[in-house]
Design a protein around this motif. Sequence first.
Motif, PDB file in Angstrom:
ATOM      1  N   HIS A   1       0.833  -1.212   0.000  1.00 21.52           N
ATOM      2  CA  HIS A   1       0.000   0.000   0.000  1.00 21.52           C
ATOM      3  C   HIS A   1       0.856   1.246   0.000  1.00 21.52           C
ATOM      4  O   HIS A   1       0.587   2.200  -0.738  1.00 21.52           O
ATOM      5  CB  HIS A   1      -0.922   0.000   1.227  1.00 21.52           C
TER       6      HIS A   1
ATOM      7  N   ALA B   1       0.950   4.062  -2.901  1.00 20.88           N
ATOM      8  CA  ALA B   1       0.654   5.468  -2.628  1.00 20.88           C
ATOM      9  C   ALA B   1       1.746   6.355  -3.204  1.00 20.88           C
ATOM     10  O   ALA B   1       1.479   7.398  -3.814  1.00 20.88           O
ATOM     11  CB  ALA B   1       0.505   5.699  -1.130  1.00 20.88           C
TER      12      ALA B   1
ATOM     13  N   GLN C   1       1.348   6.563  -6.885  1.00 17.86           N
ATOM     14  CA  GLN C   1       0.249   7.465  -7.256  1.00 17.86           C
ATOM     15  C   GLN C   1       0.758   8.907  -7.285  1.00 17.86           C
ATOM     16  O   GLN C   1       0.440   9.678  -8.188  1.00 17.86           O
ATOM     17  CB  GLN C   1      -0.903   7.363  -6.232  1.00 17.86           C
ATOM     18  N   LEU C   2       1.561   9.228  -6.287  1.00 20.31           N
ATOM     19  CA  LEU C   2       2.131  10.565  -6.222  1.00 20.31           C
ATOM     20  C   LEU C   2       3.029  10.810  -7.443  1.00 20.31           C
ATOM     21  O   LEU C   2       2.998  11.871  -8.063  1.00 20.31           O
ATOM     22  CB  LEU C   2       2.930  10.700  -4.920  1.00 20.31           C
TER      23      LEU C   2
ATOM     24  N   LEU D   1       2.764   9.407 -10.332  1.00 14.53           N
ATOM     25  CA  LEU D   1       1.923   9.578 -11.526  1.00 14.53           C
ATOM     26  C   LEU D   1       1.400  11.016 -11.618  1.00 14.53           C
ATOM     27  O   LEU D   1       1.403  11.623 -12.692  1.00 14.53           O
ATOM     28  CB  LEU D   1       0.726   8.627 -11.488  1.00 14.53           C
ATOM     29  N   ALA D   2       0.934  11.526 -10.472  1.00 14.35           N
ATOM     30  CA  ALA D   2       0.422  12.897 -10.464  1.00 14.35           C
ATOM     31  C   ALA D   2       1.511  13.854 -10.920  1.00 14.35           C
ATOM     32  O   ALA D   2       1.288  14.776 -11.701  1.00 14.35           O
ATOM     33  CB  ALA D   2      -0.067  13.272  -9.071  1.00 14.35           C
TER      34      ALA D   2
ATOM     35  N   GLU E   1      -6.601  -0.177  -8.561  1.00 16.08           N
ATOM     36  CA  GLU E   1      -6.937   1.053  -9.274  1.00 16.08           C
ATOM     37  C   GLU E   1      -5.768   1.538 -10.123  1.00 16.08           C
ATOM     38  O   GLU E   1      -5.954   2.182 -11.142  1.00 16.08           O
ATOM     39  CB  GLU E   1      -7.321   2.125  -8.240  1.00 16.08           C
TER      40      GLU E   1
ATOM     41  N   ARG F   1      -5.684   3.852 -13.569  1.00 17.24           N
ATOM     42  CA  ARG F   1      -5.261   5.244 -13.468  1.00 17.24           C
ATOM     43  C   ARG F   1      -4.181   5.550 -14.508  1.00 17.24           C
ATOM     44  O   ARG F   1      -4.204   6.586 -15.179  1.00 17.24           O
ATOM     45  CB  ARG F   1      -4.735   5.499 -12.040  1.00 17.24           C
TER      46      ARG F   1
END
Lengths: 671, 216
Positions: free
Chosen positions: B66, B70, B73-74, B76-77, B104, B108
């Motif tokens: 996890h 996370a 995800q950061l 990717l942003a 997800e 994404r």
Amino acid sequence: LSAEPNWDLESREFALRCGPDGKVQWRDGRAANRNMKTGDSFLALAVPGTEEKLSGFFSRALKHPLSNVEQSLVIGGEPVTCFFHARPDGVGGVLLLGSSMPEDYSKSLRQIEESVEEMQNLNRQIFRQKREIEEQRNALQRTLSELEDSNKGITTLHLELEDKAEVLQRTADMRARVVANVSHEFRTPLHAILGLSRLLLEGVDGPLSVEQKKQMQFIRTSAEELGAMVDDLLDLASAEAGKMVVRLQKFAAADFFSALRGTLRPLARAPELVTLRFIEPDPAITLETDQSKVSQVLRNLVSNALKFTERGSVEVAVTTHQDDVIFTVKDTGIGIASVDFDRIFEEFGQIDSALQARVKGTGLGLPLSRRLAGSLGGVLTVTSVVGAGSTFTLRIPRVHPEVREMHAIETQPLDPGRAPILVVEDDRKTIFIYEQYLSMAGFQVVPARTIADAERLLRTVSPAAIVLDIMLDGESSWTFLSRLKQEERTRDIPVLVVTVTNKEQKARALGADEFWLKPVDRDQLIRKLRSLRAGADARVLVIDDDDRARYLVRKYLDDGPYQLIEASSGPEGVAAAHDHRPNVILLDFLLKGTTAFDVLDELKADPLTRHIPVIIVTSHVLEAGDRERLARQTEVILSKDSLSRELAINRIRDALSKAGVGGSPVAEAAS
Amino acid sequence: MDFAGMCARYLRTQLGGDRRAALQFIEDALRHGASPEDVRCHVVQAAQREIGRLWQEDQISIAQEHMATAISQLALAHLFQHAQFRDRVGRKILVACVPGEHHEFPARLLADTLDIAGYDLRFLGADVPLDSLLRAIDSEHPDALALSVTMVFNLPSARDTVRVVRSRSKQQVPIAIGGGAFGTTPELAEGIGADLVATDAQGFIATLDGFLGVRA
């Protein structure tokens, strides 16, 4: 015993023993509490998707001890994360000690994960919006720069158009001049032919034979036709050059028709086949316009109608509609196809037809008629049915539009509160524009449409400034300008020269105070006129040997737009009048050693001072004879007894306004 | 460029739980000339696959997984902000994970790639209930629907989803399917009944462009 708590229910741990096939062989009470049964498959507890992971773990545990391995099991219908210690049991199976993770932790983890996902969504949304805003801004920027470009383009286009307009104007001028000259050159030999043929026909030098006479008649008719054509050409040329002069007069339609009937009747070639009928007009119809132009148009229309009508009638009528007068010429001739309606109004735009080929014409009649109609403020139109006939309609304002407008300006009395501006301009419309510009700003336009008018007006009016339009035939305007600047009386009047082409050097050389290219900017004009007017107060000369009397007048005129010149004796006054050319003179009736009559005689003898209005101021009761004599030569006689500030100013103003000099409009507005 | 090495180094910072170091690593990679596209696919996505493998082999815990996700995800942003967006093609794609699919991240990644490639995006996220999916199709009128399946056991759910969308949505919408579930055996997609199969994000864009006839 019952008081002892059952910790098994709270424990997160449980113990199992499984066979090599994964079947549960033994479980402790805590495992039993979690609904694990002997004989069940441990491997079947795997959370969907983690079967491989669990079986991998199990087979490794069969071989050697493992500690703290994380696995996901379905316990009580829920996925639960468990940590296992495992070791072989020595008989082919495996001993397992599991420890489940608190549910809260799993849930928090899930929550955090979902929050991250949602924030990712928000992040993308915000970024997308930002991008859209940027795109919109770029689009706006592009539009702006495109607008700027097209704006530049338009400016350039404007400049080019101005250049083109000037070239066109010059070409048109030249063309008109050439046509006018050529036509004139044609006329001279034509007149010779006409004159000589008349002589021959009259048999002055001996009679002609019948055949010779017939031939001479043909020569004469041809020459006459050529003459008519040259006249039409001349008219058209001057119409194109915008030089169509409109001569306005009042006349009744009935009178006009009867005169027209007389001149047109001879045109009917075969009265037994074609009747020319004039419908008697309503006697109440009167017009104020250019009669000769109306008659020229109708003559053209009627002669055309007669040409193209072999039998039937040509009917001329007039009616009114509101403020318009409508003339119609209706024939029963060959008619015109509607596709040709425009062509017949073009120069030499005749239609091919059998009859057309037989009848003669210059091809200039209708185009000229249409232009004439335009100069009358009206229109010339046609409706027609081929084979049935045509109706030409001339619709013009009953009163020429310029009559009213010009009348209003020309008959406007000089207003002492407004400075008169002499506008020398042949175009009425331009005069109207000046009138509009200047009347609001406190000036009064005195129009002069010709140089002669201007010169006549200058004899009675002293304008605050002159706006001089250098007209198409420029020479007389230039001469006028140089004459203005040479003559003492007019030298000081500021002259603003306005032209369509740049002639600044010439204008300045001849003494123009200002030079502008058309069109004139309204604000610029008013600003200039105001600055020219500033300080140009009316000059008042006081001739009085009494210091107190002069002082009194000085006090009276102190605040007004007046510049006072004082003289304490007759000769001094005459000299001052000659030198300063005041706008008005206040003259004491009784001066030491001289009389008002002597002073007046001297003033009237000098052309420079002759026109200056004189106000007699006296403390005497005048004898009847003196009074009468003075009245002829002076503006007004004021009694010193009754003289007051208001009276003095009013009289001076009256005198000034008669002389065409008003107070400064700015000063007037302020007082 | 040594993407394998970069991926390994990125994975170390990721598992070390140092998100600042991970972002710094991505910044450095971009500064040294790697394209945001390459970093997304060959570093972040590759590292994410490795994370899955490590978990499978009991080498990392769920908590570590996890945390690593996370951080990705950061990443990717961050990469999204650096992307070179292509001209908009004026087509809208709906991206969703099938019901039961909790992964997800791959969806994404596809959504970002499509967005950068010029498509308009509606991203519905993980484990989208069928009713929500149908509502979204009816209200958004997408030009295509892209379904993501990571776990093999979600294949039946994917099949059901395709069937239900075909029979119950008001508008007939082309359906594309893809994801980790087809990673080793793309043949699995055949039974799903989708119009298009996507194996990787970049290849999918070419397929989609051709299918929708954009950028011809």
